[in-house]
Design an enzyme around this catalytic site. Structure first.
Site, PDB file in Angstrom:
ATOM      1  N   ASP A  38      -8.576   4.046   1.905  1.00 24.57           N
ATOM      2  CA  ASP A  38      -7.453   4.297   2.806  1.00 24.57           C
ATOM      3  C   ASP A  38      -7.970   4.667   4.201  1.00 24.57           C
ATOM      4  OD1 ASP A  38      -5.171   5.006   4.060  1.00 24.57           O
ATOM      5  OD2 ASP A  38      -4.306   6.011   2.314  1.00 24.57           O
ATOM      6  N   CYS A  70      -1.132   0.707   7.455  1.00 22.46           N
ATOM      7  CA  CYS A  70      -2.562   0.396   7.630  1.00 22.46           C
ATOM      8  C   CYS A  70      -2.980  -0.830   6.814  1.00 22.46           C
ATOM      9  CB  CYS A  70      -3.429   1.599   7.245  1.00 22.46           C
ATOM     10  SG  CYS A  70      -3.182   3.040   8.304  1.00 22.46           S
ATOM     11  N   ARG A  71      -3.166  -0.649   5.494  1.00 28.07           N
ATOM     12  CA  ARG A  71      -3.802  -1.715   4.708  1.00 28.07           C
ATOM     13  C   ARG A  71      -2.903  -2.913   4.449  1.00 28.07           C
ATOM     14  NH1 ARG A  71      -5.274   2.169  -0.079  1.00 28.07           N
ATOM     15  NH2 ARG A  71      -3.303   2.999   0.722  1.00 28.07           N
ATOM     16  N   SER A  72      -1.673  -2.676   3.944  1.00 30.82           N
ATOM     17  CA  SER A  72      -0.838  -3.843   3.570  1.00 30.82           C
ATOM     18  C   SER A  72      -0.342  -4.644   4.777  1.00 30.82           C
ATOM     19  CB  SER A  72       0.303  -3.460   2.628  1.00 30.82           C
ATOM     20  OG  SER A  72       1.219  -2.581   3.216  1.00 30.82           O
ATOM     21  N   ASN A  99       2.375   1.465   4.245  1.00 37.45           N
ATOM     22  CA  ASN A  99       2.735   0.202   4.922  1.00 37.45           C
ATOM     23  C   ASN A  99       2.558   0.306   6.434  1.00 37.45           C
ATOM     24  OD1 ASN A  99       5.635  -1.939   5.433  1.00 37.45           O
ATOM     25  ND2 ASN A  99       3.570  -2.565   4.964  1.00 37.45           N
ATOM     26  N   CYS A 122       0.861  -1.187   0.000  1.00 42.19           N
ATOM     27  CA  CYS A 122       0.000   0.000   0.000  1.00 42.19           C
ATOM     28  C   CYS A 122       0.894   1.232   0.000  1.00 42.19           C
ATOM     29  CB  CYS A 122      -0.972  -0.015   1.178  1.00 42.19           C
ATOM     30  SG  CYS A 122      -0.178   0.015   2.804  1.00 42.19           S
TER      31      CYS A 122
END
Ligand code: 4NP
Length: 147
Positions: free
Chosen positions: A122, A14-16, A12, A9
């Site tokens: 996001d 939050c999402r990934s 690096n 993401c």
């Protein structure tokens, strides 16, 4: 054959890293190498956003070991599959990919067509961590089924 997967993401944090931790639990025992990284490097060396790790912990998913790092050129030969979270990640990854490198670039929500969404939103700005974790769990399960 897919043996190694990198989730990517922007930050690096939050999402990934959430996808990394979720997929590690879901694919336990399969012997896959799993990691995550960011296209920006803005949070290098930092732990994940506490809002992400708290939501994961509520579901018994540990993110405490993860530290942010930037995508590097060698990732495109180290990993068989590189999984971006949104269209901007995919553009950035394509721009970074060394010519002729073997990694396959895919987008996470392509593995969850039922959600009717193309990009993982996001949560850093939208503060919708439970909803994003739901999406990531659904799509990671789809990804695992596809392997
Ligand atoms: P991520 O979220 O890409 O899911 O880790 C973000 C984290 C930090 C920032 C943007 C997105 N930032 O602007 O610092």
């Amino acid at each position: 054959m897919t043996r190694s997967i990198l989730f990517v993401c922007l930050g690096n944090i939050c999402r990934s890293p959430t996808a990394e931790a979720v997929f590690r639990v879901q694919s336990k025992g399969r012997g896959l190498e799993i990691d995550s990284a960011g296209t920006s490097g803005w949070h290098d060396g930092k732990p994940s956003d506490p809002r992400a790790s708290a939501e994961a912990a509520r579901r018994d998913i540990d993110m405490s070991y993860i530290r942010s790092r930037k995508v590097v050129a060698s990732d495109f030969s180290r990993f068989d599959l590189i999984v971006g979270m949104d269209a901007q990640n995919m553009r950035d990854l394509k721009a970074m990919q060394p010519a002729g490198s073997p990694a396959r670039l895919v987008k996470l929500l392509d593995y969850a067509p039922g959600l009717g969404l193309s990009d993982v939103p996001d949560p850093y700005f939208e503060d919708n961590f439970p909803e994003v974790l739901d999406m990531i769990e659904t799509a990671c399960a789809g990804l695992l089924d596809s392997l």
